[in-house]
Design a protein around this motif. Structure first.
Motif, PDB file in Angstrom:
ATOM      1  N   PRO A  14       0.834  -1.206   0.000  1.00 22.82           N
ATOM      2  CA  PRO A  14       0.000   0.000   0.000  1.00 22.82           C
ATOM      3  C   PRO A  14       0.865   1.252   0.000  1.00 22.82           C
ATOM      4  N   LEU A  15       0.337   2.294  -0.594  1.00 23.23           N
ATOM      5  CA  LEU A  15       1.051   3.563  -0.593  1.00 23.23           C
ATOM      6  C   LEU A  15       1.053   4.130   0.820  1.00 23.23           C
ATOM      7  N   GLY A  16       2.182   4.593   1.244  1.00 25.93           N
ATOM      8  CA  GLY A  16       2.277   5.241   2.538  1.00 25.93           C
ATOM      9  C   GLY A  16       1.898   6.700   2.418  1.00 25.93           C
ATOM     10  N   PRO A  17       1.825   7.381   3.528  1.00 29.20           N
ATOM     11  CA  PRO A  17       1.521   8.810   3.452  1.00 29.20           C
ATOM     12  C   PRO A  17       2.689   9.544   2.803  1.00 29.20           C
ATOM     13  N   PRO A  18       2.406  10.660   2.177  1.00 38.70           N
ATOM     14  CA  PRO A  18       3.511  11.449   1.625  1.00 38.70           C
ATOM     15  C   PRO A  18       4.470  11.832   2.752  1.00 38.70           C
ATOM     16  N   ARG A  19       5.741  11.924   2.430  1.00 41.40           N
ATOM     17  CA  ARG A  19       6.747  12.192   3.465  1.00 41.40           C
ATOM     18  C   ARG A  19       7.166  13.656   3.539  1.00 41.40           C
ATOM     19  N   ARG A  27      -1.145  18.227   3.758  1.00 36.79           N
ATOM     20  CA  ARG A  27      -2.551  17.901   3.477  1.00 36.79           C
ATOM     21  C   ARG A  27      -2.942  16.581   4.117  1.00 36.79           C
ATOM     22  N   HIS A  28      -2.033  15.615   4.089  1.00 33.42           N
ATOM     23  CA  HIS A  28      -2.299  14.331   4.736  1.00 33.42           C
ATOM     24  C   HIS A  28      -2.527  14.523   6.245  1.00 33.42           C
ATOM     25  N   GLU A  29      -1.660  15.285   6.884  1.00 35.03           N
ATOM     26  CA  GLU A  29      -1.797  15.531   8.323  1.00 35.03           C
ATOM     27  C   GLU A  29      -3.100  16.263   8.641  1.00 35.03           C
ATOM     28  N   TRP A  84      -6.083  15.022  11.074  1.00 32.55           N
ATOM     29  CA  TRP A  84      -6.614  15.900  12.119  1.00 32.55           C
ATOM     30  C   TRP A  84      -8.129  16.020  12.026  1.00 32.55           C
ATOM     31  N   LEU A  85      -8.678  15.996  10.814  1.00 33.37           N
ATOM     32  CA  LEU A  85     -10.137  16.043  10.668  1.00 33.37           C
ATOM     33  C   LEU A  85     -10.801  14.855  11.366  1.00 33.37           C
ATOM     34  N   GLY A  86     -10.126  13.709  11.399  1.00 36.50           N
ATOM     35  CA  GLY A  86     -10.636  12.567  12.163  1.00 36.50           C
ATOM     36  C   GLY A  86     -10.677  12.865  13.649  1.00 36.50           C
ATOM     37  N   THR A  87      -9.642  13.518  14.151  1.00 39.48           N
ATOM     38  CA  THR A  87      -9.608  13.904  15.559  1.00 39.48           C
ATOM     39  C   THR A  87     -10.685  14.937  15.854  1.00 39.48           C
ATOM     40  N   LEU A  88     -10.870  15.877  14.938  1.00 45.36           N
ATOM     41  CA  LEU A  88     -11.914  16.889  15.091  1.00 45.36           C
ATOM     42  C   LEU A  88     -13.298  16.233  15.112  1.00 45.36           C
ATOM     43  N   GLY A 146      -7.169  20.326  19.726  1.00 44.28           N
ATOM     44  CA  GLY A 146      -6.358  21.531  19.547  1.00 44.28           C
ATOM     45  C   GLY A 146      -4.879  21.225  19.418  1.00 44.28           C
ATOM     46  N   ILE A 147      -4.384  20.344  20.278  1.00 49.47           N
ATOM     47  CA  ILE A 147      -2.963  19.967  20.205  1.00 49.47           C
ATOM     48  C   ILE A 147      -2.666  19.285  18.876  1.00 49.47           C
ATOM     49  N   HIS A 148      -3.548  18.365  18.481  1.00 44.80           N
ATOM     50  CA  HIS A 148      -3.342  17.684  17.204  1.00 44.80           C
ATOM     51  C   HIS A 148      -3.434  18.683  16.050  1.00 44.80           C
ATOM     52  N   GLY A 149      -4.336  19.661  16.163  1.00 47.66           N
ATOM     53  CA  GLY A 149      -4.455  20.688  15.129  1.00 47.66           C
ATOM     54  C   GLY A 149      -3.197  21.518  14.993  1.00 47.66           C
ATOM     55  N   LEU A 150      -2.569  21.862  16.123  1.00 41.16           N
ATOM     56  CA  LEU A 150      -1.316  22.620  16.073  1.00 41.16           C
ATOM     57  C   LEU A 150      -0.204  21.809  15.419  1.00 41.16           C
ATOM     58  N   ILE A 151      -0.175  20.524  15.729  1.00 40.79           N
ATOM     59  CA  ILE A 151       0.833  19.662  15.099  1.00 40.79           C
ATOM     60  C   ILE A 151       0.600  19.601  13.587  1.00 40.79           C
ATOM     61  N   ALA A 152      -0.667  19.423  13.175  1.00 41.43           N
ATOM     62  CA  ALA A 152      -0.982  19.382  11.740  1.00 41.43           C
ATOM     63  C   ALA A 152      -0.640  20.713  11.075  1.00 41.43           C
ATOM     64  N   LEU A 153      -0.936  21.808  11.751  1.00 36.65           N
ATOM     65  CA  LEU A 153      -0.633  23.131  11.206  1.00 36.65           C
ATOM     66  C   LEU A 153       0.869  23.336  11.025  1.00 36.65           C
ATOM     67  N   SER A 154       1.657  22.735  11.909  1.00 36.72           N
ATOM     68  CA  SER A 154       3.108  22.906  11.803  1.00 36.72           C
ATOM     69  C   SER A 154       3.650  22.349  10.481  1.00 36.72           C
ATOM     70  N   TYR A 155       2.977  21.364   9.903  1.00 39.08           N
ATOM     71  CA  TYR A 155       3.411  20.819   8.615  1.00 39.08           C
ATOM     72  C   TYR A 155       3.194  21.825   7.485  1.00 39.08           C
ATOM     73  N   PHE A 156       2.218  22.723   7.646  1.00 35.53           N
ATOM     74  CA  PHE A 156       1.999  23.772   6.653  1.00 35.53           C
ATOM     75  C   PHE A 156       2.993  24.914   6.847  1.00 35.53           C
ATOM     76  N   ILE A 157       3.284  25.233   8.107  1.00 31.51           N
ATOM     77  CA  ILE A 157       4.188  26.345   8.400  1.00 31.51           C
ATOM     78  C   ILE A 157       5.640  25.976   8.105  1.00 31.51           C
ATOM     79  N   TRP A 158       6.031  24.779   8.532  1.00 32.63           N
ATOM     80  CA  TRP A 158       7.400  24.301   8.319  1.00 32.63           C
ATOM     81  C   TRP A 158       7.358  22.969   7.571  1.00 32.63           C
ATOM     82  N   PRO A 159       7.033  22.992   6.274  1.00 31.46           N
ATOM     83  CA  PRO A 159       6.942  21.723   5.536  1.00 31.46           C
ATOM     84  C   PRO A 159       8.297  21.021   5.474  1.00 31.46           C
TER      85      PRO A 159
END
Length: 193
Positions: A100-105, A112-114, A118-122, A160-173
């Motif tokens: 199976p394809l893994g998540p993009p690295r 976008r994957h993260e 996070w939408l699942g956590t939400l 919220g914590i998971h959202g900040l972690i997901a957001l960090s992938y957009f800020i610091w890809p």
């Protein structure tokens, strides 16, 4: 009683998952496997009914009822993704399918994957909040629902914590190593994800 039932539901989830995947790929009975996998949501229904009955019988609302709501929310938010991920790996290991394809690295694809995870956590936080609010209304005694109210905060703090972690992938890809395209997942990465 509720904690034991949560543990039983978690064990039941993995037993049904193993039985469903085994039926699908080892026994070559895909319909039986699908039927077993489709029984998994029934575990959450059992937990929900037991929690309501416990409160109805006059049990003091406490942390176990809040934990049950969070468990159900988590399963609603992440259960399908977990089953799909494990099904892909079982198809590869037991059914001869390609890995199976893994998540993009790296890069925005990973961000976008993260965000999707996070939408699942939400979703889980929303479901838990709705269940907790229904329990609060059902108990209808502000002096007895403090524990349930605190679990709402717990659900949203986790989101919220998971959202900040997901957001960090957009800020610091994450950058791809030199010479590797950003959105490509290698076969080595696929086999380890």
């Amino acid at each position: 009683m509720i904690v034991a039932l949560i543990a039983a539901c978690e064990i039941g989830f993995w037993v049904l998952l193993a039985a469903g995947l085994s039926a699908r790929y080892l026994l070559r009975m895909p319909r039986l496997g699908l039927g077993l996998l489709l029984c998994e949501p029934l575990l959450e229904v059992v937990l929900l009914v037991a929690t309501v009955l416990d409160l109805r019988s006059g049990a003091e609302p406490n942390w176990t009822h809040g934990l049950a709501a969070l468990y159900i929310g988590y399963t609603v938010g992440h259960g399908h993704r977990t089953v799909k991920w494990l099904d892909g790996h079982a198809a590869h290991r037991l059914g001869g399918a390609p890995p199976p394809l893994g998540p993009p690295r790296h890069g925005m694809a990973r961000a976008r994957h993260e965000a999707k995870v996070w939408l699942g956590t939400l979703t889980g936080a929303v479901v838990a909040t709705v269940l907790l609010q229904l329990a609060i209304w059902y108990v209808d005694d502000p002096s007895r629902v403090t524990s349930l109210e605190s679990w709402r905060f717990t659900a949203w703090r986790a989101a919220g914590i998971h959202g900040l972690i997901a957001l960090s992938y957009f800020i610091w890809p994450r950058k791809a190593p030199a010479g590797e395209p950003e959105a490509v997942t290698t076969s080595k990465e696929r086999s380890h994800s």
